[in-house]
Design a protein around this motif. Structure first.
Motif, PDB file in Angstrom:
ATOM      1  N   SER A   1      -0.001  -7.472   5.466  1.00 21.26           N
ATOM      2  CA  SER A   1       0.584  -6.196   5.964  1.00 21.26           C
ATOM      3  C   SER A   1       2.056  -6.213   5.932  1.00 21.26           C
ATOM      4  O   SER A   1       2.702  -5.510   6.093  1.00 21.26           O
ATOM      5  CB  SER A   1       0.049  -5.794   7.530  1.00 21.26           C
ATOM      6  N   LEU A   2       2.533  -7.636   5.954  1.00 22.02           N
ATOM      7  CA  LEU A   2       3.996  -7.852   6.111  1.00 22.02           C
ATOM      8  C   LEU A   2       4.566  -8.181   4.770  1.00 22.02           C
ATOM      9  O   LEU A   2       5.918  -8.499   4.851  1.00 22.02           O
ATOM     10  CB  LEU A   2       4.420  -8.902   7.215  1.00 22.02           C
ATOM     11  N   TYR A   3       3.776  -8.530   3.950  1.00 21.84           N
ATOM     12  CA  TYR A   3       4.235  -9.264   2.401  1.00 21.84           C
ATOM     13  C   TYR A   3       5.065  -8.178   1.677  1.00 21.84           C
ATOM     14  O   TYR A   3       4.702  -7.067   1.235  1.00 21.84           O
ATOM     15  CB  TYR A   3       3.146  -9.520   1.882  1.00 21.84           C
TER      16      TYR A   3
END
Length: 230
Positions: free
Chosen positions: A51-53
């Protein structure tokens, strides 16, 4: 068939001459098109939740955490079981050499099989990949990834001490943890037997056998790597 080869102690890390010589002379690599994947034993790595990549930002973070030279190749491996991206870095000269001999064959982290299967939500498990003097340890507690750790060791006792420290930090008793151990080193049988004296729950081959050979351990590792390559 499985075959183990390593450079001598005087050879620098990531020596392109060693690898190229092996690529040319190793019979198992005689048909490069049949190579399903190449596994890289890089120490510089970073895991980022899906989700943060963001590819560029993640690469910059890895360069910030580790001191990597400008001519470094950074690869990303998606871990489906964790919904995370695993970045690993190694010299660009090695990446170019691999491309020259094996084209666009997949490049994967050597310890990728530590994340291959979804672990039970109640399971505690320690995965090991051991080379001649380095260990990659991945610990799960109650189904949750706790730590992915690179370390060096000189003997079984030093390795066991490091593992005990890791487990103690996560309120786990090492002697009670099931350990899945893949070896890529010389004298596998003797070394595994020495470890078993300290670690009663260690497993390093598919089926226990009094006639285990070095290839038994290599086949155990090869099966795990092959599952990642599919």
């Amino acid at each position: 068939m499985a075959h183990y080869n390593r450079a001598n102690d005087e050879t620098p890390d990531w020596d392109t001459h060693f690898f190229e010589h092996d690529f040319i002379n190793e019979k198992l690599l005689g048909v490069p098109q049949q190579v399903q994947a190449i596994f890289i034993g890089a120490e510089e790595s970073l895991m980022v939740p899906g989700s943060l990549y963001q590819e560029k930002e993640a690469s910059e973070w890895l360069k910030t955490i580790f001191t990597v030279p400008p001519n470094t190749s950074i690869q990303a491996y998606y871990i489906k079981s964790l919904e995370a991206h695993y970045l690993f870095a190694f010299p660009s000269e090695i990446a170019k050499l691999l491309h020259r001999y094996f084209g666009t064959t997949k490049l994967l982290p050597a310890a990728g099989f530590h994340f291959q299967n979804q672990i039970s939500t109640s399971a505690t498990q320690l995965h090991l990949l051991l080379t001649q003097d380095k260990a990659i340890s991945t610990l799960y507690k109650d189904g949750q990834l706790q730590i992915h750790h690179h370390s060096k060791y000189n003997n079984p006792e030093e390795l066991v001490f490091t593992l005990a420290q890791i487990c103690r930090e996560h309120q786990i008793k090492l002697e009670q943890v099931p350990i899945d151990c893949a070896l890529l080193r010389e004298n596998c049988t003797d070394f595994a037997a020495d470890l078993a004296c300290y670690l009663p729950n260690i497993k390093w081959q598919q089926e226990p056998s009094s006639s285990a050979t070095q290839n038994t351990h290599l086949e155990f590792l090869a099966q795990k790597l092959y599952a990642c390559a599919l």
